[in-house]
Write a protein that holds these residues in place. Sequence first.
Motif, PDB file in Angstrom:
ATOM      1  N   ALA A  24       0.861  -1.037  -0.084  1.00  0.00           N
ATOM      2  CA  ALA A  24      -0.019  -0.039  -0.137  1.00  0.00           C
ATOM      3  C   ALA A  24       0.837   1.272  -0.069  1.00  0.00           C
ATOM      4  N   ASP A  25       2.152   1.035  -0.279  1.00  0.00           N
ATOM      5  CA  ASP A  25       3.043   2.389  -0.365  1.00  0.00           C
ATOM      6  C   ASP A  25       3.392   2.820   0.951  1.00  0.00           C
ATOM      7  N   ILE A  26       3.061   2.213   2.208  1.00  0.00           N
ATOM      8  CA  ILE A  26       3.247   2.607   3.640  1.00  0.00           C
ATOM      9  C   ILE A  26       4.613   2.350   3.768  1.00  0.00           C
ATOM     10  N   ARG A  27       5.388   3.680   4.011  1.00  0.00           N
ATOM     11  CA  ARG A  27       6.850   3.214   4.807  1.00  0.00           C
ATOM     12  C   ARG A  27       7.011   3.764   6.217  1.00  0.00           C
ATOM     13  N   PHE A  28       5.817   4.332   6.684  1.00  0.00           N
ATOM     14  CA  PHE A  28       6.033   4.633   8.163  1.00  0.00           C
ATOM     15  C   PHE A  28       4.786   4.396   8.708  1.00  0.00           C
ATOM     16  N   VAL A  29       4.863   3.865  10.145  1.00  0.00           N
ATOM     17  CA  VAL A  29       3.804   3.884  11.020  1.00  0.00           C
ATOM     18  C   VAL A  29       3.964   4.794  12.092  1.00  0.00           C
ATOM     19  N   ARG A  30       3.121   5.777  12.300  1.00  0.00           N
ATOM     20  CA  ARG A  30       3.033   6.573  13.628  1.00  0.00           C
ATOM     21  C   ARG A  30       2.404   5.985  14.677  1.00  0.00           C
ATOM     22  N   VAL A  31       3.087   6.105  15.920  1.00  0.00           N
ATOM     23  CA  VAL A  31       2.370   5.732  17.054  1.00  0.00           C
ATOM     24  C   VAL A  31       2.171   6.973  17.869  1.00  0.00           C
ATOM     25  N   VAL A  32       0.908   7.111  18.015  1.00  0.00           N
ATOM     26  CA  VAL A  32       0.559   8.517  18.528  1.00  0.00           C
ATOM     27  C   VAL A  32      -0.180   8.391  19.561  1.00  0.00           C
ATOM     28  N   THR A  33       0.170   9.392  20.835  1.00  0.00           N
ATOM     29  CA  THR A  33      -0.473   9.496  22.055  1.00  0.00           C
ATOM     30  C   THR A  33      -0.868  11.085  22.302  1.00  0.00           C
ATOM     31  N   CYS A  34      -1.503  11.234  23.348  1.00  0.00           N
ATOM     32  CA  CYS A  34      -2.163  12.660  23.553  1.00  0.00           C
ATOM     33  C   CYS A  34      -1.747  12.800  24.876  1.00  0.00           C
ATOM     34  N   SER A  35      -0.955  13.707  25.162  1.00  0.00           N
ATOM     35  CA  SER A  35      -0.315  14.006  26.583  1.00  0.00           C
ATOM     36  C   SER A  35      -1.163  14.639  27.537  1.00  0.00           C
ATOM     37  N   ILE A  36      -0.641  14.691  28.616  1.00  0.00           N
ATOM     38  CA  ILE A  36      -1.581  15.297  29.739  1.00  0.00           C
ATOM     39  C   ILE A  36      -1.963  16.983  29.481  1.00  0.00           C
ATOM     40  N   ILE A  58       8.893  -2.862  11.723  1.00  0.00           N
ATOM     41  CA  ILE A  58       7.453  -3.173  12.369  1.00  0.00           C
ATOM     42  C   ILE A  58       7.313  -4.133  13.210  1.00  0.00           C
ATOM     43  N   ASP A  59       8.235  -5.224  13.086  1.00  0.00           N
ATOM     44  CA  ASP A  59       8.307  -6.553  14.064  1.00  0.00           C
ATOM     45  C   ASP A  59       8.700  -6.031  15.369  1.00  0.00           C
ATOM     46  N   ASP A  60       9.552  -4.980  15.590  1.00  0.00           N
ATOM     47  CA  ASP A  60       9.906  -4.594  16.808  1.00  0.00           C
ATOM     48  C   ASP A  60       8.949  -3.645  17.442  1.00  0.00           C
ATOM     49  N   VAL A  61       8.275  -3.152  16.556  1.00  0.00           N
ATOM     50  CA  VAL A  61       6.879  -2.104  16.995  1.00  0.00           C
ATOM     51  C   VAL A  61       5.881  -3.251  17.537  1.00  0.00           C
ATOM     52  N   PHE A  62       5.869  -4.219  16.914  1.00  0.00           N
ATOM     53  CA  PHE A  62       4.756  -5.327  17.703  1.00  0.00           C
ATOM     54  C   PHE A  62       5.198  -5.840  19.040  1.00  0.00           C
ATOM     55  N   ARG A  63       6.553  -5.904  18.899  1.00  0.00           N
ATOM     56  CA  ARG A  63       7.004  -6.347  20.310  1.00  0.00           C
ATOM     57  C   ARG A  63       6.984  -5.563  21.315  1.00  0.00           C
ATOM     58  N   HIS A  64       7.749  -4.540  21.234  1.00  0.00           N
ATOM     59  CA  HIS A  64       7.676  -3.462  22.161  1.00  0.00           C
ATOM     60  C   HIS A  64       7.375  -1.964  21.938  1.00  0.00           C
ATOM     61  N   GLY A  65       6.524  -1.695  20.741  1.00  0.00           N
ATOM     62  CA  GLY A  65       6.224  -0.522  20.477  1.00  0.00           C
ATOM     63  C   GLY A  65       7.440   0.506  20.281  1.00  0.00           C
ATOM     64  N   VAL A  66       7.295   1.797  20.590  1.00  0.00           N
ATOM     65  CA  VAL A  66       8.323   2.634  20.299  1.00  0.00           C
ATOM     66  C   VAL A  66       8.478   3.328  21.877  1.00  0.00           C
ATOM     67  N   GLY A  67       9.700   3.686  21.856  1.00  0.00           N
ATOM     68  CA  GLY A  67      10.297   4.310  23.285  1.00  0.00           C
ATOM     69  C   GLY A  67       9.861   5.786  23.191  1.00  0.00           C
ATOM     70  N   VAL A  68       9.350   6.375  24.646  1.00  0.00           N
ATOM     71  CA  VAL A  68       9.537   7.879  24.774  1.00  0.00           C
ATOM     72  C   VAL A  68       9.918   8.230  25.907  1.00  0.00           C
ATOM     73  N   ARG A  72       6.973   2.938  27.080  1.00  0.00           N
ATOM     74  CA  ARG A  72       6.744   2.284  25.718  1.00  0.00           C
ATOM     75  C   ARG A  72       5.319   2.735  25.141  1.00  0.00           C
ATOM     76  N   LEU A  73       5.278   3.281  24.101  1.00  0.00           N
ATOM     77  CA  LEU A  73       4.014   3.567  23.238  1.00  0.00           C
ATOM     78  C   LEU A  73       3.769   2.217  22.991  1.00  0.00           C
ATOM     79  N   ASP A 110      -1.022   2.692  23.541  1.00  0.00           N
ATOM     80  CA  ASP A 110      -1.316   2.719  24.732  1.00  0.00           C
ATOM     81  C   ASP A 110       0.178   3.040  25.701  1.00  0.00           C
ATOM     82  N   VAL A 111       0.484   3.776  26.775  1.00  0.00           N
ATOM     83  CA  VAL A 111       1.762   3.980  27.423  1.00  0.00           C
ATOM     84  C   VAL A 111       1.899   2.961  28.381  1.00  0.00           C
ATOM     85  N   MET A 112       2.962   1.983  28.421  1.00  0.00           N
ATOM     86  CA  MET A 112       3.296   1.020  29.199  1.00  0.00           C
ATOM     87  C   MET A 112       4.788   1.292  29.930  1.00  0.00           C
ATOM     88  N   LYS A 113       4.738   0.994  30.997  1.00  0.00           N
ATOM     89  CA  LYS A 113       6.167   1.157  31.957  1.00  0.00           C
ATOM     90  C   LYS A 113       6.239  -0.235  32.484  1.00  0.00           C
TER      91      LYS A 113
END
Length: 441
Positions: free
Chosen positions: A12-24, A38-48, A75-76, A98-101
Amino acid sequence: MKTAFARLLRGADIRFVRVVTCSIANVIRGKAAAVSVIDDVFRHGVGVTAALPALPVMYDTVVEASGLGPAGEVRLMPDWDTFQLVPYAPGHAQVIGDVMKDGQPWALDPRYFLKRVLGEAGRAGYEVRTGYEVEFYLLDAGGRPVDDTVFAATLGMDVAHGVVGDIVSALAAQDVIAQQLYPEAGPGQFELALAPADALTTADRMVYARQTLHAVARRAGFRAALLPKVLERAAGNGAHCHISLWRHGQNITGAPGSAHGLSDEAAAFIAGVLDHLPALAALTVASPNSYRRLQPRTWSGAFRAWGMDNREAAVRVPSNPDGGPPGHVELKTSDASSNPYLALGAVIVCGLDGLRRELSLPEPVQRDPAFLSEAQRRAAGADPLPGTLEAALAALEADRVLTDALGPELTQAYVAVKRFEWQALKDLPLEEEVALLMERY
Ligand code: GLU
Ligand code: MG
């Protein structure tokens, strides 16, 4: 499966997947991960950074009183149910995180707060459906409104037909359906009424809607401003929240033959919202700017009152066009500067408290509360709401029901960040505030 998903994305020509959150502070933030990882994103999301909830709306600085600091990582984790292509950003898809700690949902994640509240509502036997009306100004590149039309003037529709049409299509491509669209009272002001859904979906869609409004408006050479007050002498931007109570798939908001057509449950829910409203305001009208909007005689819900079809009451009960009992109620003391997860969660906490305490409603206020005498206003309980964010925050700190539901960490961070914003913004002239925050919400 994940490899197949990656293949599908590439196809589908998708090169990036944004993982989004809405802060306090209600800033929508995200990181885009390349499809190759993307495999890493499935496993542990992205770090913030774990300092994310401590950042105020104006600029990135860690508010010390929040209890958070520069050390720590969260992790998001994508909630894949929210996956959408980003129609205005070719090559990108997005998903809400979802934010995970340490592998657990994090107490400081607004989305987790809403999920907890919905779990509570479910255990009490209720489903809550919600829908936002989104008001916004469309401004040209120089910051001037695109038209000078008035409420529902069809000329306003025609002037902005192209860009508003693009916005509506981009929203629909993300399952965010605008059921009504019309020019609002202010020059260049519009309203989109979004389709109702369960409260978590409503909040997710509000995030996608806000991003879309800004991005599509910009691509067309305009700016969309959802800030509660943009122009001193023109209508503010509300984000009225429509709410209905359901049980076993049945809408139980109305009850034929009962007082005002409301079920006892809906009446108790509304009474709970009104009871907590001065404190709830800290979460539903959540910026210093909000209180420029929250003024009598502007249909913004500045009085703690309810009424049948009364647009000056904080809670309006719209009559049912089919002649039956009301199907939903509307909270007007609500704007887009509020984090939708915190705001919807907090409204439901207050409603559930009303149900628990079996509160009943006073008689509805059927006129403009601004014109009631002091004595009449007191009798109806139609007090003016807090005049500043600072006053609403003080009410929130004193509200055990809301602070218990938020939990100590989220309460501390929220109050600290919001108080920091209040201090920084309270003396700023409106034009400077608008210049700083116009597209932040
Ligand atoms: N613009 C008004 C507000 O600030 C609302 C007008 C209306 O839709 O009733 O909430
Ligand atoms: Mg409106």
